[in-house]
Structure formats: structure tokens, C-alpha cells
Scaffold this motif. Structure first.
Motif, PDB file in Angstrom:
ATOM      1  N   ALA A 152     105.844  17.097 -31.007  1.00  0.00           N
ATOM      2  CA  ALA A 152     106.639  18.296 -31.276  1.00  0.00           C
ATOM      3  C   ALA A 152     107.919  17.943 -32.020  1.00  0.00           C
ATOM      4  O   ALA A 152     108.354  18.655 -32.931  1.00  0.00           O
ATOM      5  CB  ALA A 152     106.980  18.997 -29.964  1.00  0.00           C
ATOM      6  N   LEU A 153     108.524  16.816 -31.651  1.00  0.00           N
ATOM      7  CA  LEU A 153     109.748  16.377 -32.311  1.00  0.00           C
ATOM      8  C   LEU A 153     109.455  15.985 -33.752  1.00  0.00           C
ATOM      9  O   LEU A 153     110.218  16.306 -34.673  1.00  0.00           O
ATOM     10  CB  LEU A 153     110.335  15.187 -31.554  1.00  0.00           C
ATOM     11  CG  LEU A 153     111.818  14.886 -31.781  1.00  0.00           C
ATOM     12  CD1 LEU A 153     112.668  16.092 -31.449  1.00  0.00           C
ATOM     13  CD2 LEU A 153     112.237  13.707 -30.924  1.00  0.00           C
ATOM     14  N   GLN A 154     108.345  15.297 -33.966  1.00  0.00           N
ATOM     15  CA  GLN A 154     107.931  14.920 -35.309  1.00  0.00           C
ATOM     16  C   GLN A 154     107.690  16.168 -36.154  1.00  0.00           C
ATOM     17  O   GLN A 154     108.129  16.247 -37.306  1.00  0.00           O
ATOM     18  CB  GLN A 154     106.646  14.087 -35.233  1.00  0.00           C
ATOM     19  CG  GLN A 154     106.162  13.565 -36.579  1.00  0.00           C
ATOM     20  CD  GLN A 154     104.857  12.820 -36.433  1.00  0.00           C
ATOM     21  OE1 GLN A 154     103.994  13.199 -35.641  1.00  0.00           O
ATOM     22  NE2 GLN A 154     104.685  11.764 -37.196  1.00  0.00           N
ATOM     23  N   THR A 155     107.048  17.145 -35.571  1.00  0.00           N
ATOM     24  CA  THR A 155     106.783  18.395 -36.275  1.00  0.00           C
ATOM     25  C   THR A 155     108.078  19.107 -36.629  1.00  0.00           C
ATOM     26  O   THR A 155     108.218  19.662 -37.718  1.00  0.00           O
ATOM     27  CB  THR A 155     105.897  19.317 -35.408  1.00  0.00           C
ATOM     28  OG1 THR A 155     104.718  18.612 -35.033  1.00  0.00           O
ATOM     29  CG2 THR A 155     105.495  20.558 -36.171  1.00  0.00           C
ATOM     30  N   ALA A 156     109.046  19.065 -35.707  1.00  0.00           N
ATOM     31  CA  ALA A 156     110.334  19.725 -35.951  1.00  0.00           C
ATOM     32  C   ALA A 156     111.052  19.107 -37.146  1.00  0.00           C
ATOM     33  O   ALA A 156     111.636  19.813 -37.972  1.00  0.00           O
ATOM     34  CB  ALA A 156     111.212  19.627 -34.701  1.00  0.00           C
ATOM     35  N   SER A 157     111.007  17.781 -37.256  1.00  0.00           N
ATOM     36  CA  SER A 157     111.684  17.133 -38.379  1.00  0.00           C
ATOM     37  C   SER A 157     110.986  17.458 -39.692  1.00  0.00           C
ATOM     38  O   SER A 157     111.623  17.578 -40.743  1.00  0.00           O
ATOM     39  CB  SER A 157     111.745  15.615 -38.171  1.00  0.00           C
ATOM     40  OG  SER A 157     110.470  15.044 -38.252  1.00  0.00           O
ATOM     41  N   ILE A 158     109.660  17.603 -39.652  1.00  0.00           N
ATOM     42  CA  ILE A 158     108.919  17.937 -40.869  1.00  0.00           C
ATOM     43  C   ILE A 158     109.212  19.374 -41.303  1.00  0.00           C
ATOM     44  O   ILE A 158     109.280  19.685 -42.489  1.00  0.00           O
ATOM     45  CB  ILE A 158     107.411  17.719 -40.648  1.00  0.00           C
ATOM     46  CG1 ILE A 158     107.148  16.214 -40.547  1.00  0.00           C
ATOM     47  CG2 ILE A 158     106.590  18.315 -41.773  1.00  0.00           C
ATOM     48  CD1 ILE A 158     105.750  15.862 -40.156  1.00  0.00           C
ATOM     49  N   ILE A 159     109.427  20.247 -40.328  1.00  0.00           N
ATOM     50  CA  ILE A 159     109.822  21.618 -40.655  1.00  0.00           C
ATOM     51  C   ILE A 159     111.168  21.610 -41.379  1.00  0.00           C
ATOM     52  O   ILE A 159     111.388  22.361 -42.334  1.00  0.00           O
ATOM     53  CB  ILE A 159     109.883  22.483 -39.377  1.00  0.00           C
ATOM     54  CG1 ILE A 159     108.467  22.690 -38.825  1.00  0.00           C
ATOM     55  CG2 ILE A 159     110.551  23.827 -39.640  1.00  0.00           C
ATOM     56  CD1 ILE A 159     108.431  23.324 -37.448  1.00  0.00           C
TER      57      ILE A 159
END
Length: 509
Positions: free
Chosen positions: A467-474
Motif C-alpha cells: 500500500a505504501l509503494q502504491t501511495a508513492s507511485i500515485i
């Protein structure tokens, strides 16, 4: 803490809120927990704007190549008499360590093997699948990501060392927006930069802990538990905080040189202990294919093939977004260590050296893995499917002479990369939240170090690193638009300077 800017407080509060959101279990927020929300947003962006990421990344590569051959190539990143602070070897070591070091160790064997079993097109486990697997590994870690880094780093270094602007991303936009770049607009831009850096690096710390834990488990039979991963994070946090306190010219410099020596030693050992002729033949053939097919791969989408589109979204588009999310961190660090180099020298160094080294790295580790499966019938992929990508390297080394010893060295290399990345990130975050200071206060770096490690540890404990990885990609999506503005702003500034230089020459004549 007098030197900190509003960006520091805003970013720290948002980071802590995100961490709290990330540890809320799904049972409490069935549809509103961090993992679900960020996954929905990311899927929408990747599916609807994948073409945008492809075009943007390719445009940045085109811009970088243009600068090499342009009339701006001789302009120095600094005053006319400035000399480079670091030797070529140290400079390249810092580029490599901050840019992709830990990722290359993690994916060096795992990604080519994954593409070999599930290629973007064609039949798996064939000669063509092996070539395609290596070609796309080169593509994902080659010229495109380093062009993204080079574009931002060049702009930061030019404005900081040539124009004496603050070392902030917002300061690059002053030629376009004037004083507005110092107001709320600039604060928003710098917040996006810090946001992407915090979560991108925290995620990498988490994955680094997972790989070290996986290696220890694979070698010594210790269970790879969350507790072991948390202990690893705690130990590494103490080490990188000690390194941070020693400053850029000691801690990061020495660690970067150590990383390069260990990485080259590991690569050379596997090159000569493994199938040397196969590896070098694969490297030569694949690198040629990569250059030949670069334009096609750069624009490749599959609107008529849904299954193939999911591969591109899951790998290429994901990577382009990931590199854009990492650009603020890597770009700021590269800029800081590049004073005194010309634009041409800078772009050539940042583009070519890491790309060629990365291609050779994938040929050695990925080529050895494919060779073991294709010619020896050893099923490396089963270990990956059973445990995870973090054991791919150790599963390959197991079948090489002195494999256990080399695996220990590999764990040491991952650890030093881990420390260097975290050390560099605390410096970058400190710089971006203190108005661009080249020597951010130790207190600020300490706060960011604790937040990064805390985020990685808490989300590992809760299983929410994805989820954290996804947040940074967003965060990479709005930052892509900022990058486009940076290109126009840099061109405007370079044209004005070139015009001023030409006018001075005419007056002398």
C-alpha cells in the motif's frame, strides 16, 4: 529547528497520518483502508494513463539526448572555475548506490527469470523468450529511468550551482512562474517531492529488510519472520543514522565506494564462476537487440490484446511510475554531488555508465539463472514461487562454487546498499525541508530517518508495504506534470544564458 520550512511540518504530519491509516486493519475500515483505496487509485491511473507514462518517459530520454548534442553542452553546472568535488569513480559509485543499487541486487536474477517464464509476447521457456526476458530487463533499468533522473538532477544542479537558487524543485520553476514559485504553489510542489521520497524510500527499506531476512533464512534455516525483519530494520537504522551524522563527504562517500567494490567483485566472481561464454554472448546479443528495438519498446502498447496489456501495465508502466516517484530523491542527490561538471559530461555520465553496468549485471545474474533452467534443468522459479522474489539471488548462488560464502557477501552488499539509500534519503529530505540547504541540520535528518524506518517497520508488521509503494507511485502522477514544466523552465533558462554568452562574445569582437 529554526531553519525548517512549512514543507517540513506539512510533510511530517501527512507521513504520520498515512502510517496510522496504513496500520488500521481491513476489519475496521472494510473498503476504506489504505491498501484498498490506493490500489483502486493506482489501477485507474495505470489503466487510463499508461500511454501518458510511456510518452513522458520517452520524452525525457529524448530531451536528455538532445542536451548532449546541443549548444548548451559546454555550460558548466557551477561557476566557470568550479572543479568537480568527486573523482569519476566516486561520482559513479554515488550514482549507482543512490539510484538503483539495492533494486539491482533484488531483481538481478528474479526479473529476467520471471520474463522467461511469462514473456510479454511469444512462447515461454524458449530461446526467443530468453532473449526477450533480458531485453526487457535492460529496458526497464536502462536509459529511460536514468534519463528521468538526469533531467531533474541537471535542472537542480544548474539552478543551484549556476544560478545560486535554493536547491529545491520549486526553485526550478521560477523562470515560468516567477515569485509564485516561492509561495503556496512552491510549497505544494516541494510537498509532492517530499511525499514521494518518504514513501518510496520507506518501501525500499522494507523490501531490503525482507531480502536480507530471506537470505538469512535460505542460508541458515532461520524462519524469515516479521520479528526478524523488524530486528534488521532496527540494526540498519542505527547504522545509517551513525553514517548520516558523519556527513556526505565521509559516510555516504565511503559507503558508496564500498558498495561499488562489493558489487563489482560479486558480479565478476559469478561471471567467471558461472557460464562465462554464455553470459557474454547473451550480453552482446541482447544489448544490440535493446538498442535496435528501443524505439518500438518505448512506445509499445497493446490496445487489441488485453492479456498483453496487463503485462505492460504490471511491468513497464509500473516501472515508469516507480522511477518517476524515485526521481525527486535520486535527482536531488545526484545534483548535490555533480557540481563542476559540464551539461554534456553530466548527461553522458548519468545515462551511459549506469545503463551499461546495469545491463551487464542483469546478463550475469539473470543469464546465470536462465542458463541453469534452460541447460541444466534446475528449477529456480519454484523457489521464487514458494518463498518470493527475495530468494532468487540465493537460489542461483546455491548452484555456484563457494555459493554459501558468496551469498554471505551478497547479504553484506544488500545491507550496505540499504544503509546508503537510507542515508542519502535523510540528506535529501533534510535538504528539501530546510529551503535547499546543502548542510541540513542533524536534528532534521534524524527526524526523517526515524519516520522512514518507522514507516517501513510498522507497515511490515501490518503487511501493508504494498500500500505504501502504491501511495508513492500515485504521487508520481502529479509529479510527472511537474517534470514536464521543469523541462520547459530549464530550456528557457538555458536559452537566456546562451543568448547572454553570445552577446558578450559579440561585444568583445
Amino acid at each position: 529547528m529554526k531553519s525548517v520550512t512549512p514543507v517540513f511540518y506539512i510533510s511530517a504530519v501527512v507521513a504520520i497520518l498515512f502510517i496510522i491509516w496504513g496500520i488500521i486493519p481491513e476489519s475496521v475500515l472494510p473498503n476504506g483502508n489504505l491498501d484498498n483505496v490506493t490500489t483502486i487509485i493506482q489501477d485507474y491511473i495505470v489503466n487510463q494513463f499508461g500511454w501518458f507514462y510511456l510518452l513522458a518517459a520517452t520524452a525525457f530520454l529524448g530531451f536528455a539526448i538532445y542536451l548532449i548534442f546541443s549548444k548548451y553542452g559546454n555550460i558548466k553546472l557551477g561557476r566557470p572555475n568550479d572543479k568537480p568535488e568527486y573523482s569519476y569513480m566516486t561520482w559513479f559509485a554515488m550514482l549507482f548506490s543512490a539510484g538503483m543499487g539495492i533494486g539491482l541486487v533484488f531483481w538481478g536474477a528474479a526479473e529476467p527469470l520471471s520474463h522467461f517464464h511469462t514473456p510479454p509476447y511469444g512462447e515461454p521457456l524458449t530461446n526467443d523468450a530468453a532473449k526477450t526476458a533480458m531485453q526487457y530487463s535492460f529496458f526497464h533499468w536502462g536509459l529511460h529511468p536514468w534519463a528521468i533522473y538526469a533531467t531533474l538532477a541537471l535542472a537542480l544542479a544548474y539552478f543551484k550551482f549556476r544560478k545560486q537558487s535554493a536547491g529545491l524543485v520549486s526553485s526550478i520553476l521560477e523562470p515560468l512562474f516567477g515569485e509564485k514559485a516561492k509561495g503556496p504553489l512552491g510549497t505544494l510542489v516541494d510537498f509532492i517531492v517530499v511525499f514521494a521520497t518518504i514513501f518510496g524510500v520507506a518501501t525500499s527499506l522494507g523490501f531490503g529488510a525482507i531480502q536480507i531476512s530471506g537470505g538469512i533464512s535460505y542460508l541458515f534455516g532461520v524462519d524469515s519472520t516479521v520479528a526478524l525483519q523488524l530486528i534488521i530494520i532496527a540494526i540498519v537504522t542505527v547504522l545509517f543514522m551513525l553514517s548520516t551524522m558523519t556527513g556526505l563527504n565521509r559516510g555516504i562517500k565511503y559507503l558508496s565506494n564500498t558498495n561499488l567494490v562489493l558489487a563489482i567483485s560479486l558480479m565478476l566472481f559469478l561471471l567467471f564462476a558461472g557460464p562465462t561464454t554464455f553470459i557474454m554472448s547473451l550480453f552482446t546479443n541482447t544489448f544490440g537487440g535493446y538498442i535496435q528495438n528501443l524505439p518500438e519498446m518505448s512506445f509499445r502498447m497493446t490496445p487489441f490484446d488485453e492479456e498483453n496489456a496487463s503485462w505492460i501495465n504490471g511491468w513497464t508502466i509500473f516501472y515508469w511510475a516507480w522511477w518517476l516517484a524515485w526521481a525527486p530523491f535520486v535527482g536531488t542527490f545526484i545534483a548535490r554531488v555533480s557540481r563542476g561538471r559540464t551539461i554534456r559530461e553530466f548527461v553522458l555520465g548519468v545515462l551511459l555508465v549506469p545503463t551499461i553496468f546495469g545491463a551487464l549485471w542483469f546478463s550475469v545474474f539473470g543469464g546465470t539463472a536462465i542458463n541453469l533452467e534452460y541447460f541444466s534443468g534446475i528449477d529456480i522459479m519454484s523457489s521464487i514461487n514458494e518463498v518470493g522474489e527475495e530468494v532468487a539471488l540465493f537460489a542461483v548462488l546455491e548452484h555456484i562454487p563457494l555459493g554459501a560464502v558468496i551469498s554471505v557477501i551478497a547479504i553484506l552488499l544488500i545491507s550496505t546498499f540499504f544503509i546508503t539509500s537510507a542515508d542519502s534519503a535523510t540528506f535529501v529530505l533534510g535538504m528539501q525541508t530546510t529551503g535547499g540547504s546543502l548542510y541540513p541540520p542533524q536534528t532534521v535528518k534524524f527526524v526523517w530517518g526515524i519516520i522512514q524506518s518507522g514507516a517501513a517497520a510498522v507497515l511490515l508488521w501490518q503487511g501493508g508495504l504494498a500500500a505504501l509503494q502504491t501511495a508513492s507511485i500515485i504521487a508520481a502522477f502529479p509529479f510527472t506534470f511537474i517534470m514536464i514544466l521543469i523541462v520547459f523552465s530549464l530550456i528557457k533558462a538555458l536559452r537566456e544564458e546562451r543568448h547572454a554568452i553570445d552577446m558578450k562574445k559579440r561585444k568583445r569582437e
